[in-house]
Design a protein around this motif. Structure first.
Motif, PDB file in Angstrom:
ATOM      1  N   PHE A 194      20.746  42.523  62.654  1.00 22.25           N
ATOM      2  CA  PHE A 194      20.060  43.713  62.162  1.00 22.25           C
ATOM      3  C   PHE A 194      18.595  43.489  61.797  1.00 22.25           C
ATOM      4  CE2 PHE A 194      24.582  44.418  61.202  1.00 22.25           C
ATOM      5  CZ  PHE A 194      24.785  45.552  61.975  1.00 22.25           C
ATOM      6  N   LEU A 195      18.122  42.237  61.875  1.00 21.05           N
ATOM      7  CA  LEU A 195      16.718  41.960  61.582  1.00 21.05           C
ATOM      8  C   LEU A 195      16.013  41.277  62.744  1.00 21.05           C
ATOM      9  CD1 LEU A 195      17.206  40.667  57.935  1.00 21.05           C
ATOM     10  CD2 LEU A 195      16.379  42.917  58.631  1.00 21.05           C
ATOM     11  N   THR A 223      24.469  47.315  49.073  1.00 21.18           N
ATOM     12  CA  THR A 223      24.015  48.075  50.242  1.00 21.18           C
ATOM     13  C   THR A 223      24.254  49.569  50.052  1.00 21.18           C
ATOM     14  OG1 THR A 223      26.152  47.545  51.298  1.00 21.18           O
ATOM     15  CG2 THR A 223      24.234  46.214  51.925  1.00 21.18           C
ATOM     16  N   LEU A 283      15.194  47.200  58.562  1.00 22.04           N
ATOM     17  CA  LEU A 283      16.337  46.985  59.424  1.00 22.04           C
ATOM     18  C   LEU A 283      15.964  47.449  60.827  1.00 22.04           C
ATOM     19  CD1 LEU A 283      19.431  48.154  57.318  1.00 22.04           C
ATOM     20  CD2 LEU A 283      18.637  45.836  57.732  1.00 22.04           C
TER      21      LEU A 283
END
Length: 235
Positions: free
Chosen positions: A171-172, A225, A145
Motif C-alpha cells: 500500500f506504500l 486504522t 497510501l
C-alpha cells in the motif's frame, strides 16, 4: 549512490568506499572490517596508523544523505590488502548516536544500490526486522497510501514484522515503511493524515486473517486504522 563510507585519520578524510563487511564471528572484542574497493587520498598510506574513524551514510529516496553510524577503530593486529579491498582488525568504539553498526542493514542498502534483489520473504524474523529498519531509513514515514490493490492475503503472516513489511510494500510501494508497533503506527497514520488525508479514505480487504485476528498487535492495527478512516474488512 545509496551507501557511502568515509574514513578519517586525525580529523582528515583519507578514504572512501561504497560498501564494508563486518565479519560476523568474533571470539573477543576485536572485530574485522573489510572495506570494499577502497579509494585512499593521494599520498596517504595506512602503514603505522593506529586509529581510523568511520562514518557510514545512506542516501534515502528523497536524495538526502543521512548519517547512519560512526565509530572509531583502534587497529590492533594487522592491516591487509585484498586487491582493492582493505581488511583491518581492531577495537571499535561506537557512538551512541545515531545508531550502532548493523551489517544486515548495510548489506541491504548495498544490494539496493547494486540492483540485487532482496527477497525478504526468505529472511528470518531478525533479518526481517533489519529489512524494516532499512525501509524506514530509505522512505521515512509514509506520506500517503498508494494502493495498487485493495486486498491483502495474510495466509503466511504470523508476526507483526512480516505484516508491517507486506502492508508497506502493498500500500506504500517498493521499500515503503509501515510499522505495526503501536506508537510508530500512530506516527505513520498521523503523517499520512497531515499530508494526504484523502488517501486514508479507502477500503482494504484482509483475507485469511483468522489465525492473527485475536493477537494484540493486530487488534491495535484495526483500532488505529479505523480511527483514521481506513475501512478494514476481514474475510
Amino acid at each position: 549512490m545509496a551507501l557511502k563510507i568515509l574514513i578519517y585519520n586525525d580529523n582528515k578524510m583519507v578514504g572512501q568506499c561504497s560498501y564494508a563487511v563486518l565479519d560476523s564471528y568474533a571470539v573477543s572484542l576485536e572485530r574485522t572490517f573489510t572495506f570494499k574497493v577502497l579509494e585512499f587520498s593521494a599520498g596517504f598510506t595506512v602503514n603505522n596508523i593506529s586509529e581510523l574513524s568511520i562514518e557510514v551514510y545512506f542516501t534515502n529516496c528523497y536524495n538526502s544523505r543521512l548519517l547512519y553510524s560512526d565509530f572509531r577503530l583502534t587497529l590492533i593486529s594487522h592491516i591487509g590488502y585484498l586487491g582493492s579491498d582493505l581488511k583491518v582488525t581492531g577495537l571499535p568504539e561506537f557512538s551512541t548516536y545515531p545508531t550502532n553498526y548493523n551489517q544486515n542493514v548495510v548489506t541491504i542498502f548495498n544490494k539496493w544500490q547494486t540492483g540485487d534483489k532482496v527477497n525478504w520473504h526468505e529472511l528470518t524474523i531478525d533479518e526481517k526486522e533489519d529489512y524494516l529498519t532499512a525501509c524506514r531509513i530509505w522512505s521515512g514515514l509514509p506520506q500517503k497510501l498508494a494502493p495498487k490493490t485493495d486486498k491483502l492475503n495474510l495466509e503466511n503472516v504470523y508476526d507483526s514484522i512480516t505484516f508491517s513489511i507486506l502492508f508497506g510494500e502493498t500500500f506504500l510501494g517498493q521499500r515503503g515503511f509501515f510499522s505495526i508497533e503501536y506508537n510508530v503506527l500512530h506516527d505513520c497514520l498521523i503523517e499520512i493524515w497531515n499530508r494526504n488525508p484523502e488517501s486514508l479514505k479507502t477500503q482494504i480487504i484482509l483475507y485469511n486473517a483468522a489465525h492473527i485476528k485475536d493477537l494484540d498487535w493486530f487488534k491495535d492495527f484495526l483500532t488505529l486504522t479505523l480511527r483514521y478512516g481506513i475501512k478494514i474488512i476481514l474475510q
